[in-house]
Design a protein around this motif. Structure first.
Motif, PDB file in Angstrom:
ATOM      1  N   ILE A  58       9.486  -4.061   5.130  1.00  0.00           N
ATOM      2  CA  ILE A  58       8.344  -3.361   6.430  1.00  0.00           C
ATOM      3  C   ILE A  58       8.214  -4.474   7.378  1.00  0.00           C
ATOM      4  CG2 ILE A  58       6.127  -2.418   6.031  1.00  0.00           C
ATOM      5  CD1 ILE A  58       6.771  -2.044   2.997  1.00  0.00           C
ATOM      6  N   LYS A  59       8.297  -3.404   8.718  1.00  0.00           N
ATOM      7  CA  LYS A  59       7.678  -4.150   9.583  1.00  0.00           C
ATOM      8  C   LYS A  59       6.351  -3.556  10.780  1.00  0.00           C
ATOM      9  CE  LYS A  59       9.596  -6.922  14.301  1.00  0.00           C
ATOM     10  NZ  LYS A  59      10.903  -6.649  14.891  1.00  0.00           N
ATOM     11  N   PHE A  60       5.443  -4.026  11.212  1.00  0.00           N
ATOM     12  CA  PHE A  60       4.750  -3.518  12.030  1.00  0.00           C
ATOM     13  C   PHE A  60       3.872  -3.633  12.633  1.00  0.00           C
ATOM     14  CE2 PHE A  60       2.664  -4.415   7.746  1.00  0.00           C
ATOM     15  CZ  PHE A  60       1.837  -5.357   8.480  1.00  0.00           C
ATOM     16  N   ARG A  61       3.189  -3.057  13.651  1.00  0.00           N
ATOM     17  CA  ARG A  61       2.424  -3.914  14.274  1.00  0.00           C
ATOM     18  C   ARG A  61       1.054  -3.865  13.334  1.00  0.00           C
ATOM     19  NH1 ARG A  61       1.444   0.240  17.817  1.00  0.00           N
ATOM     20  NH2 ARG A  61      -0.050   1.107  17.050  1.00  0.00           N
ATOM     21  N   VAL A  62      -0.049  -4.930  14.542  1.00  0.00           N
ATOM     22  CA  VAL A  62      -0.941  -5.479  14.221  1.00  0.00           C
ATOM     23  C   VAL A  62      -1.538  -5.602  15.287  1.00  0.00           C
ATOM     24  CG1 VAL A  62      -2.519  -6.882  12.459  1.00  0.00           C
ATOM     25  CG2 VAL A  62      -0.577  -6.407  11.891  1.00  0.00           C
ATOM     26  N   THR A  63      -2.508  -4.735  15.577  1.00  0.00           N
ATOM     27  CA  THR A  63      -3.379  -4.482  17.300  1.00  0.00           C
ATOM     28  C   THR A  63      -4.914  -4.738  16.423  1.00  0.00           C
ATOM     29  OG1 THR A  63      -2.372  -2.764  17.604  1.00  0.00           O
ATOM     30  CG2 THR A  63      -4.389  -3.033  18.806  1.00  0.00           C
ATOM     31  N   TRP A  64      -5.400  -5.567  17.136  1.00  0.00           N
ATOM     32  CA  TRP A  64      -6.805  -5.926  17.038  1.00  0.00           C
ATOM     33  C   TRP A  64      -7.795  -6.220  18.258  1.00  0.00           C
ATOM     34  CZ3 TRP A  64      -7.959 -12.123  17.817  1.00  0.00           C
ATOM     35  CH2 TRP A  64      -6.707 -12.237  17.483  1.00  0.00           C
TER      36      TRP A  64
END
Length: 443
Positions: A58-64
């Motif tokens: 699983i690979k995902f974008r983390v926006t903060w």
């Protein structure tokens, strides 16, 4: 081409851009040939092929947002490798070097490590290229909440139970757990390494470092040796190194070095652990400041720690920190044992050199299994809504590490490799998982 050569070629071709994963899997493949020759059922059921390929990646974008209101982007990862003997279990690492190769090598090692504990947990790992260093509390909280907003879909107390690793301590676990509760409306043991106030376990902070020494003690005793009076060189100054140092000193050893990413300290009088704890756990300072408290100590920038004469070396910092040239220096200076506290801190050439020179060597998947062992004990305490005492948990940890040594030693003996604890760990860990996979059919 033999079957094992074919597996090695397939491994390299399928994961060409993942050197750390190839390194970890190669070590295992090199150990398992006698098992595959003896038991054709593993080959016929393609156990190796299935084991090397993760169940899911699983690979995902983390926006903060940072404190200035800027939008920041990082990558998040979770590799669920194998759940034949229990839910996926493995830490989260927040560090700029994190990528799929790092996460896959750690997750693959976790399969065997978790199997060796004897506890019902499978192998997984995750993390992000986010760096908590230099970030404010609010920035770290923002990142952790955003990270969990995606990760929560893939984990659960009976599915996948993450823990901490480099860059993820009780603070980060707290923010992650809080967001999981907010999203799922559940207070479950979905994360380990929690604060004691809401379901954490005593001994968790000390567990990996203590476990390294418990395994080392068993390994030395099997060869008629002991920790008492031995000189230790330890790398690192995080939890693993600090509590390995503490337990080594309690058992009569003298620790003369510790390190961080900037350099290392040599204290001929023996490391004053309270100073290290003050620097690293309280004031967040560099190891170089140790000298201000201990004038006889010598600080060295950069590498070179393994040039220090010692009886026992404990690499407790990070992967591939101890190379062939370092192994040669340690052997020249009379080292009798090397016990890995970090995950894969010695490269394959270094491991082979130690073994060819009759140095007692324990691989991380065996000797640093104490951390995940106590994580599993935390899961058990969460399940029964109860908390064990420090002494009870420590006794359980000590026994688990002794049992791991027995499994590793017996497996090495059974396959004609006495004293080869690398092969023994891989074989013992593999057979339990492989037999579970056979019993459950194709999945």
């Amino acid at each position: 081409m033999t079957y094992m050569e074919e597996q090695q070629n397939n491994l390299i071709q399928s994961n060409a851009n993942e050197p750390e994963f190839i390194q970890a899997a190669t070590e295992v493949l090199q150990s398992l040939e006698p098992v595959i020759q003896k038991h054709s059922k593993y080959r016929e059921s393609a156990i190796l092929e299935r084991l090397i390929e993760p169940d899911r990646q699983i690979k995902f974008r983390v926006t903060w947002t940072d404190d200035k209101g800027n939008i920041r982007i990082n990558r998040g990862y979770r590799v669920q490798f194998n759940h034949a003997i229990g839910p996926y279990k493995g830490g989260l690492r927040f560090h700029p070097t994190v990528n799929f190769s790092i996460v896959k090598f750690l997750g693959f090692e976790q399969i065997f490590k978790n199997s060796l504990t004897g506890l019902p947990i499978g192998g997984g790992k995750g993390g992000s290229d986010f760096d908590p260093k230099g970030k404010s509390e609010r920035e770290i909280m923002n990142f952790c909440q955003s990270f969990m907003t995606e990760l929560y879909r893939h984990i659960g107390a009976n599915t996948d139970v993450p823990a901490g690793d480099i860059g993820v301590g009780s603070r980060e676990i707290g923010y992650l757990f809080g967001q999981y509760k907010r999203l799922c409306n559940q207070h479950t043991g979905v994360l380990t390494g929690k604060n004691l106030s809401y379901g954490g376990s005593l001994v968790r902070k000390e567990s990996t470092g203590y476990g390294v020494l418990y395994f080392l003690d068993a390994m030395l005793k099997a060869s008629g040796k002991s920790i008492e009076g031995k000189t230790f060189v330890i790398s690192g100054s995080g939890n693993v190194a600090i509590y390995a140092c503490q337990k080594a000193q309690e058992m009569g050893g003298k620790v003369v070095t510790m390190s961080d990413s900037s350099g290392w300290i040599y204290d001929p009088d023996g490391i004053e652990l309270e100073v290290i704890k003050e620097l690293k756990e309280v004031t967040q300072r560099r190891i170089a400041d140790y000298k201000a408290y201990r004038p006889n100590a010598v600080y060295h920038e950069g590498t070179g720690i393994w040039n220090t004469p010692c009886d026992i070396a404990l690499p407790c910092a990070t992967q591939n920190e101890l190379l062939l040239s370092d192994a040669k220096e340690l052997v020249k200076n009379g080292v009798i044992a090397v016990s890995e506290g970090a995950n894969m801190p010695c490269n394959l050439d270094a491991v082979h050199y130690f073994q060819s020179n009759k140095v007692l060597f324990s691989p991380g998947k065996a000797s640093n299994a104490g951390g995940v062992a106590v994580s599993a004990l935390e899961m058990a305490q969460n399940s029964i809504r109860y908390s064990w005492s420090f002494e009870k948990t420590d006794r359980k940890l000590n026994q688990i590490m002794k049992d791991i040594f027995e499994k590793v030693s017996n497996a090495a003996e059974e396959y004609g490799l006495p004293g080869n604890y690398v092969a023994g760990a891989n074989i013992a860990g593999f057979i339990k998982v492989a037999d579970a996979m056979l019993a459950q059919g194709l999945f």
